[in-house]
Design a protein around this motif. Sequence first.
Motif, PDB file in Angstrom:
ATOM      1  N   UNK A   3       0.839  -1.205   0.000  1.00  5.87           N
ATOM      2  CA  UNK A   3       0.000   0.000   0.000  1.00  5.87           C
ATOM      3  C   UNK A   3       0.875   1.256   0.000  1.00  5.87           C
ATOM      4  N   UNK A   4       1.913   1.234   0.846  1.00  4.17           N
ATOM      5  CA  UNK A   4       2.810   2.394   0.924  1.00  4.17           C
ATOM      6  C   UNK A   4       3.474   2.647  -0.427  1.00  4.17           C
ATOM      7  N   UNK A   5       3.965   1.574  -1.052  1.00  4.65           N
ATOM      8  CA  UNK A   5       4.609   1.724  -2.355  1.00  4.65           C
ATOM      9  C   UNK A   5       3.634   2.266  -3.396  1.00  4.65           C
ATOM     10  N   UNK A   6       2.389   1.757  -3.334  1.00  3.35           N
ATOM     11  CA  UNK A   6       1.367   2.207  -4.281  1.00  3.35           C
ATOM     12  C   UNK A   6       1.082   3.690  -4.138  1.00  3.35           C
ATOM     13  N   UNK A   7       0.994   4.159  -2.893  1.00  2.00           N
ATOM     14  CA  UNK A   7       0.720   5.587  -2.642  1.00  2.00           C
ATOM     15  C   UNK A   7       1.883   6.447  -3.144  1.00  2.00           C
ATOM     16  N   UNK A   8       3.115   6.039  -2.809  1.00  2.00           N
ATOM     17  CA  UNK A   8       4.280   6.822  -3.233  1.00  2.00           C
ATOM     18  C   UNK A   8       4.438   6.827  -4.754  1.00  2.00           C
ATOM     19  N   UNK A   9       4.063   5.703  -5.384  1.00  2.00           N
ATOM     20  CA  UNK A   9       4.164   5.603  -6.829  1.00  2.00           C
ATOM     21  C   UNK A   9       3.195   6.559  -7.518  1.00  2.00           C
ATOM     22  N   UNK A  10       2.081   6.843  -6.835  1.00  4.67           N
ATOM     23  CA  UNK A  10       1.045   7.704  -7.429  1.00  4.67           C
ATOM     24  C   UNK A  10       1.082   9.121  -6.850  1.00  4.67           C
ATOM     25  N   UNK A  11       2.243   9.519  -6.356  1.00  8.23           N
ATOM     26  CA  UNK A  11       2.368  10.826  -5.698  1.00  8.23           C
ATOM     27  C   UNK A  11       1.984  11.970  -6.627  1.00  8.23           C
ATOM     28  N   UNK A  12       2.383  11.888  -7.887  1.00  9.77           N
ATOM     29  CA  UNK A  12       2.055  12.963  -8.828  1.00  9.77           C
ATOM     30  C   UNK A  12       0.552  13.028  -9.090  1.00  9.77           C
ATOM     31  N   UNK A  13      -0.100  11.861  -9.171  1.00 11.92           N
ATOM     32  CA  UNK A  13      -1.556  11.823  -9.356  1.00 11.92           C
ATOM     33  C   UNK A  13      -2.257  12.419  -8.139  1.00 11.92           C
ATOM     34  N   UNK A  14      -1.758  12.079  -6.950  1.00  9.93           N
ATOM     35  CA  UNK A  14      -2.331  12.622  -5.713  1.00  9.93           C
ATOM     36  C   UNK A  14      -2.192  14.142  -5.693  1.00  9.93           C
ATOM     37  N   UNK A  15      -1.062  14.652  -6.155  1.00 11.69           N
ATOM     38  CA  UNK A  15      -0.845  16.099  -6.223  1.00 11.69           C
ATOM     39  C   UNK A  15      -1.894  16.743  -7.129  1.00 11.69           C
ATOM     40  N   UNK A  16      -2.115  16.140  -8.300  1.00 11.75           N
ATOM     41  CA  UNK A  16      -3.103  16.664  -9.246  1.00 11.75           C
ATOM     42  C   UNK A  16      -4.507  16.662  -8.656  1.00 11.75           C
ATOM     43  N   UNK A  17      -4.898  15.525  -8.029  1.00 14.30           N
ATOM     44  CA  UNK A  17      -6.235  15.426  -7.426  1.00 14.30           C
ATOM     45  C   UNK A  17      -6.390  16.450  -6.308  1.00 14.30           C
ATOM     46  N   UNK A  18      -5.337  16.606  -5.483  1.00 11.52           N
ATOM     47  CA  UNK A  18      -5.393  17.583  -4.398  1.00 11.52           C
ATOM     48  C   UNK A  18      -5.598  18.994  -4.928  1.00 11.52           C
ATOM     49  N   UNK A  19      -4.904  19.318  -6.019  1.00 14.84           N
ATOM     50  CA  UNK A  19      -5.061  20.642  -6.626  1.00 14.84           C
ATOM     51  C   UNK A  19      -6.474  20.857  -7.137  1.00 14.84           C
TER      52      UNK A  19
END
Length: 623
Positions: A3-19
């Motif tokens: 799960x941790x690896x999955x979250x870190x791998x999608x960090x850029x996507x998370x940044x976009x969604x947060x924006x």
Amino acid sequence: MTVQKGILKRKNLITLVGGILIVVAYGAKFGFSNMAIFEIALIIASVIGAAPIAIQAYQALKVRVVSIDVLVTMAVAGAFLIREFEESAIVTFLFLFGAYLEQRTLNKTRSAIKELTEMAPESALKMMENGEFEEVGVEEVEVGDRLLVKTGAKVPVDGTVLSGEGHINEASITGESIPVEKEAGTGVYAGTILENGTLQIVADRVGEDTTFGRIIELVEEAQDSKSEAERFIDKFSKYYTPAVLALAIIVWLFTRDLPLAITILVLGCPGALVIGVPVSNVAGIGNGARHGVLLKGSEVIHDFSRVDALVFDKTGTLTVGNPKVADESVYGSSSLDIRGYTASVEKESDHPLAKAVVEYLGDTARYAVEKTQVVKGGGIVAQVDGHQVAVGNAALMAQEKVVMSDEALADIARMEKSGDSLVLTAVDGKLHGLLGIRDQIRPRVKEDLKKLKKMGVKHLIVLSGDHQGTVDLVAKELGLTEAHGHMLPEDKSAYIEKLQAQGKIVAFVGDGVNDSPSLARADIGIAMGNGTDVAIETSDVVLMNSDFSRLPHALGLTKATARNMRQNILIAVGVVLTLLASLFLSEWMNMSIGMLVHEASILVVILNGMRLLNYRSTKPVQA
């Protein structure tokens, strides 16, 4: 862990969604006055944005490091607890977006490595047992294999041309875009491109042992190394981050103002300080790699930028290392073909001076040479066209009791004074020919030395095994500050040690095996790229293609890189101090503004570092 690896791998996507969620939140608040959607969107943005930051903080704490991520995680958690969802969402978004920009820009500064790696050949046309050429992976090629290179193809190995002719673009090795003509007997490098023609070559070096492979390895090692400044920043961050945490706790204990304490955690993040020095280092080394200068590590940049004494070997460094005939005199009867006799006898020798003579005399008529007698340390005596011919130095002439005219003696004295090595030709006991041979000074060296002086190098010194008179002439012509001849390898090394004892920062430039002790002894060893493997491995800096004109670029680049590192440190420290001062001395500073300024400072130091990618050495100095 997955799960941790999955979250870190999608960090850029998370940044976009947060924006996007932050935009939705403010749209709901100002467009529809819907506070419920405003708050929900910010809560979701805070939670998903904090996830990768918290994971990175946890990983850092596992190895007992209080990183920037720890500070931000605590700040976001505190803001969330006091229901400052607006602050927590904006802080997480800015932190993640800053990390994205940082990584994207660092990847650009590492483009030199990427470009080099992409240039590496992947396949080769190899001659099989049946005599046919078949395409194989470059890793299947071994030393001694016969290979075919066609127009437009990359040369797969370092090798020697067996047959064929063509022009090769060697920019990946030498930095020069002008194609080089190749024919049987000439060397070729892996990674270069055959622009026209067809060549058959024999593999001399393969894989990582090729010049191209060593370049990639050296640049990769250099970019991964750490300078004195970086090691200082690492130690500083190790203690600085806990200090900021302690300051926030102390402020909270005395003021009971939790928002203030949380804001201190955000404003105190040393992100620009941590990234500023590495980005300068990587960009500087990348620039050097693209301009034919290999800097073996950021420690080299630090030391080279402070050099105030440059010591040079003469042959192959200041000079071409390829002696040429510079003067000629002929005496006596014109009926004798002195040039033809000389060329015919010298053709029998493989001495460097003999080769220079044969090259100079060119298509002169050749005669049968009989009863050849090689006089060790003197020259050759032989029968040519019915005459007794002696070709060699003054000692041979004395041994053969050769008669010399006053004119010849005057010419000999003049040429010796000019530093020439002499080749004399006597026919039947009388001197008839005299050639003065000297190693030619490299083109534009004088101009390059002037550039080095303008960059602050106070001492330009030549150390050579040649006669003192020859060395003095070279030094006088080039404007060097000191010249020392009759120097053995151990003498050169001892002289460098003497300079260092006087407090000088010394760089030594050489190309031969005998230069290796001096290259290792000097604060900075600089090897000419066409020099020996030992010299290149021992050195700290390599000038590809033995191009002396790259030396001013190398020194200027290291000075610019060291200056850039200092600028980034000042920017980073200045921003943190300004933010903390504004927090205590003004009313407008808050967590969101502080994080925005903090991320902007990271972008500023990255962009400042990237300026080094476009660095060019100074304009030519007028002679």
